[in-house]
Design a protein around this motif. Sequence first.
Motif, PDB file in Angstrom:
ATOM      1  N   LEU A  48      26.911  25.871  36.106  1.00  0.00           N
ATOM      2  CA  LEU A  48      27.706  26.966  35.558  1.00  0.00           C
ATOM      3  C   LEU A  48      28.279  26.600  34.193  1.00  0.00           C
ATOM      4  N   SER A  49      28.472  27.609  33.360  1.00  0.00           N
ATOM      5  CA  SER A  49      29.129  27.402  32.082  1.00  0.00           C
ATOM      6  C   SER A  49      30.597  27.054  32.310  1.00  0.00           C
ATOM      7  N   THR A  50      31.105  26.129  31.505  1.00  0.00           N
ATOM      8  CA  THR A  50      32.508  25.718  31.625  1.00  0.00           C
ATOM      9  C   THR A  50      33.385  26.331  30.539  1.00  0.00           C
ATOM     10  N   GLU A  51      32.898  27.387  29.874  1.00  0.00           N
ATOM     11  CA  GLU A  51      33.705  28.040  28.851  1.00  0.00           C
ATOM     12  C   GLU A  51      35.002  28.569  29.474  1.00  0.00           C
ATOM     13  N   PRO A  52      36.166  28.234  28.922  1.00  0.00           N
ATOM     14  CA  PRO A  52      37.438  28.620  29.562  1.00  0.00           C
ATOM     15  C   PRO A  52      37.657  30.125  29.653  1.00  0.00           C
ATOM     16  N   GLU A  53      37.036  30.928  28.746  1.00  0.00           N
ATOM     17  CA  GLU A  53      37.290  32.365  28.767  1.00  0.00           C
ATOM     18  C   GLU A  53      36.512  33.099  29.856  1.00  0.00           C
ATOM     19  N   ILE A  54      35.580  32.427  30.544  1.00  0.00           N
ATOM     20  CA  ILE A  54      34.826  33.058  31.622  1.00  0.00           C
ATOM     21  C   ILE A  54      35.655  33.006  32.905  1.00  0.00           C
ATOM     22  N   ALA A  55      35.827  34.164  33.553  1.00  0.00           N
ATOM     23  CA  ALA A  55      36.573  34.240  34.811  1.00  0.00           C
ATOM     24  C   ALA A  55      35.593  34.232  35.979  1.00  0.00           C
ATOM     25  N   TYR A  56      35.843  33.362  36.942  1.00  0.00           N
ATOM     26  CA  TYR A  56      35.023  33.280  38.149  1.00  0.00           C
ATOM     27  C   TYR A  56      35.846  33.745  39.346  1.00  0.00           C
ATOM     28  N   TYR A  57      35.190  34.479  40.250  1.00  0.00           N
ATOM     29  CA  TYR A  57      35.810  34.890  41.510  1.00  0.00           C
ATOM     30  C   TYR A  57      34.933  34.390  42.652  1.00  0.00           C
ATOM     31  N   VAL A  58      35.557  33.695  43.590  1.00  0.00           N
ATOM     32  CA  VAL A  58      34.881  33.282  44.813  1.00  0.00           C
ATOM     33  C   VAL A  58      35.250  34.286  45.900  1.00  0.00           C
ATOM     34  N   VAL A  59      34.229  34.898  46.520  1.00  0.00           N
ATOM     35  CA  VAL A  59      34.453  36.000  47.456  1.00  0.00           C
ATOM     36  C   VAL A  59      33.774  35.677  48.783  1.00  0.00           C
ATOM     37  N   ALA A  60      34.546  35.705  49.872  1.00  0.00           N
ATOM     38  CA  ALA A  60      34.009  35.488  51.216  1.00  0.00           C
ATOM     39  C   ALA A  60      34.068  36.787  51.997  1.00  0.00           C
ATOM     40  N   ASN A  61      33.030  37.057  52.769  1.00  0.00           N
ATOM     41  CA  ASN A  61      32.911  38.306  53.510  1.00  0.00           C
ATOM     42  C   ASN A  61      33.019  38.009  55.002  1.00  0.00           C
ATOM     43  N   GLN A  62      33.993  38.664  55.657  1.00  0.00           N
ATOM     44  CA  GLN A  62      34.111  38.546  57.110  1.00  0.00           C
ATOM     45  C   GLN A  62      34.446  39.905  57.702  1.00  0.00           C
ATOM     46  N   GLY A  78      31.203  41.426  28.389  1.00  0.00           N
ATOM     47  CA  GLY A  78      30.960  42.535  29.294  1.00  0.00           C
ATOM     48  C   GLY A  78      29.908  42.277  30.344  1.00  0.00           C
ATOM     49  N   THR A  79      29.213  41.143  30.310  1.00  0.00           N
ATOM     50  CA  THR A  79      28.186  40.862  31.310  1.00  0.00           C
ATOM     51  C   THR A  79      28.807  40.239  32.551  1.00  0.00           C
ATOM     52  N   GLN A  80      28.110  40.405  33.664  1.00  0.00           N
ATOM     53  CA  GLN A  80      28.559  39.842  34.933  1.00  0.00           C
ATOM     54  C   GLN A  80      27.418  39.052  35.561  1.00  0.00           C
ATOM     55  N   GLY A  81      27.780  37.995  36.259  1.00  0.00           N
ATOM     56  CA  GLY A  81      26.801  37.213  37.011  1.00  0.00           C
ATOM     57  C   GLY A  81      27.159  37.211  38.481  1.00  0.00           C
ATOM     58  N   LEU A  82      26.147  37.056  39.339  1.00  0.00           N
ATOM     59  CA  LEU A  82      26.375  37.094  40.782  1.00  0.00           C
ATOM     60  C   LEU A  82      25.402  36.152  41.469  1.00  0.00           C
ATOM     61  N   GLN A  90      23.100  53.071  42.407  1.00  0.00           N
ATOM     62  CA  GLN A  90      22.505  53.516  41.155  1.00  0.00           C
ATOM     63  C   GLN A  90      23.593  53.399  40.104  1.00  0.00           C
ATOM     64  N   THR A  91      23.613  52.279  39.430  1.00  0.00           N
ATOM     65  CA  THR A  91      24.767  51.947  38.619  1.00  0.00           C
ATOM     66  C   THR A  91      24.359  51.546  37.229  1.00  0.00           C
ATOM     67  N   ALA A  92      25.343  51.510  36.353  1.00  0.00           N
ATOM     68  CA  ALA A  92      25.096  51.079  34.997  1.00  0.00           C
ATOM     69  C   ALA A  92      25.414  49.607  34.789  1.00  0.00           C
ATOM     70  N   LEU A  93      25.974  48.942  35.792  1.00  0.00           N
ATOM     71  CA  LEU A  93      26.308  47.545  35.620  1.00  0.00           C
ATOM     72  C   LEU A  93      25.049  46.700  35.545  1.00  0.00           C
ATOM     73  N   ASP A  94      24.974  45.857  34.520  1.00  0.00           N
ATOM     74  CA  ASP A  94      23.850  44.954  34.373  1.00  0.00           C
ATOM     75  C   ASP A  94      24.268  43.608  34.931  1.00  0.00           C
ATOM     76  N   VAL A  95      24.066  43.386  36.239  1.00  0.00           N
ATOM     77  CA  VAL A  95      24.479  42.166  36.909  1.00  0.00           C
ATOM     78  C   VAL A  95      23.292  41.219  36.946  1.00  0.00           C
ATOM     79  N   GLY A  96      23.473  40.022  36.407  1.00  0.00           N
ATOM     80  CA  GLY A  96      22.363  39.071  36.363  1.00  0.00           C
ATOM     81  C   GLY A  96      22.815  37.690  36.787  1.00  0.00           C
ATOM     82  N   ASP A  97      22.288  36.664  36.117  1.00  0.00           N
ATOM     83  CA  ASP A  97      22.629  35.287  36.429  1.00  0.00           C
ATOM     84  C   ASP A  97      23.910  34.879  35.707  1.00  0.00           C
ATOM     85  N   HIS A  98      24.519  33.812  36.195  1.00  0.00           N
ATOM     86  CA  HIS A  98      25.685  33.267  35.535  1.00  0.00           C
ATOM     87  C   HIS A  98      25.272  32.572  34.236  1.00  0.00           C
ATOM     88  N   PRO A  99      26.172  32.492  33.259  1.00  0.00           N
ATOM     89  CA  PRO A  99      25.891  31.665  32.086  1.00  0.00           C
ATOM     90  C   PRO A  99      25.683  30.200  32.521  1.00  0.00           C
TER      91      PRO A  99
END
Length: 583
Positions: free
Chosen positions: A81-95, A61-65, A20-29
């Motif tokens: 995906l958007s190629t704007e240089p100011e957007i930070a992307y993180y690749v996350v693997a779960n094991q 302030g928006t996030q995509g997932l 139950q969070t306030a983060l508005d997580v949606g699609d990537h630009p």
Amino acid sequence: MRWASLVLIAWLGSNVAAAQTALDVGDHPEGTGTVTGTVHLADGTPGADLEVALVSFVPDGTQGLSRVQSEPDGSFVFEGLSTEPEIAYYVVANQDGVRHSEKASFGEGREELRVSLRVAPTTADAGARQLGESFLRIETGCGGLRVTETHELENPTESVLFVPEAERGERDPIFEILLPERAGAVTSHLGMFPVGSERRRRLMRFWGPLYPGTQRLEYSYALPDGEAQWSFPAGTPQVQVVLDTESSALDESDLRPGPPLDIASRPQRTFLAGPLAPGESLTLPLEAGSAGSTSGTVERAHVWIELDDATVSVDEQLRFRAPDIARADPLLCWTVPEGAFDIRFSQDAFALGLTRDPSGQLEIPGPLPPGPHVLAVSYRLPADGAVDLTRRFGSAVPLLSVAVADTGILAETGRLHRRRPVRVGERNYLHLEAFQIEPDEEIDLTLSRLPAPQSLPRFATAGFALAAFLGVVFYVGAPLRRPAAEAPTSETRADQLAAERAAVYAAIADLDDDLDTGKITAEDHQRLRAELKSEAVQLLEAERSSPEKSAEAAEPRCATCSTRLPEQARFCPNCGTALDENT
């Protein structure tokens, strides 16, 4: 990688649907960019069939997932995906419950990013862990004193330290501390419980993951005035206590003075203690400043409500003004009703730094540029029968406007008074208002559905059918009975302006009634009445300058009675005055 980023990524990767969070997580630009890569396990073999997530952080302030499964050779692809240089992307693997990540961003002119993600080995043996400095930041929040603990942890190995839940009964935690006895609920970023932690009364334990390198474990809680004691089971080389110069104080203390700090443009005092041996405690007699006060000024609040069979959807908007001088008090405190879920903040709210205070309230800590700011939050509540939507604001609210979608709803309230219904698009809304709401005053509102109309007896139904038939006959035959000179009329622009002006006059009458019944003060009445009067004058001027009125003013009139004259008339058809041939 910074600890805060890892915590947020872990949360995004595992709890988006459940929290139950306030983060508005949606699609990537969207754009033309592609992120490709390969996951490699600790032994060098491909990481096949692993969940791989891509998280984007946009400066607004928006996030995509998004998520994919790695191929048998460990490869993965994210496209569009958007190629704007100011957007930070993180690749996350779960094991095995541990997330491993790499950061990437597009450079100028790049359309493809290649990421090689290595899954580090994991161990449940926390013996190699080393303790760094601890920080206690004490300040005034929405619910009294707010304490933020930060503990530096060092992992000198190449493995991730993580104790699985199944092994926690027989192993020591990576870190633990005893909280003060009256500490409130523990939260971390955006009101979440700290990832990898558990609390048993005063005992706070952290089980990992702790990644190689130096990281910080941070969490917050509310604390009342009085003496507070922290105990360090594993000891600590030093504790630094940070206090806002205006919001809190130490009554007495044997702490050593530390160097002054500036946090968010506000001066802080620091005190030092330690080193503390394992099991030693630190006791501080604390005194809050203006606990629960706010330095921002709320100018207006709007609440839009819609009730369906299962839930109540609420959208709230606040317009507030930041002070000219930065103060230690929170700019704004805002309470969301108990039981609210699917909480979402607007992008502007994120930009303003909206967060969840340990007391449960939403808070704008500041500082912000002086002047007006607008923020919005939406949430839902379960609707099982009547819904009690009691609202409370941490600041005084001069005007609260509530609009309830009129879908057969009964709205009962003792503080709000009713206005004329409003129409927005194809929807009608019940309109409720309240003036001069005091800080923390409870505004009661109970919503329930009106009972469905009962079916009529057969003879009444037949009677209504007969009446409807006669009405149709009368309507169809009306043109045959209408005089030939009568012609249908259409609403002109002047008619619309006149209707709007009449509505403003009605609002002025309502405002006068509110003054007579003591619902508003004389000052507010004078100010609002002046605004409505000015609007009425503007409508009147627009009406007079409309094409219809201009054409009407150009028509010939009798000089005696101002009656409009027919073409080539020699006498006025109203008063009989003889007309000059040149008229």
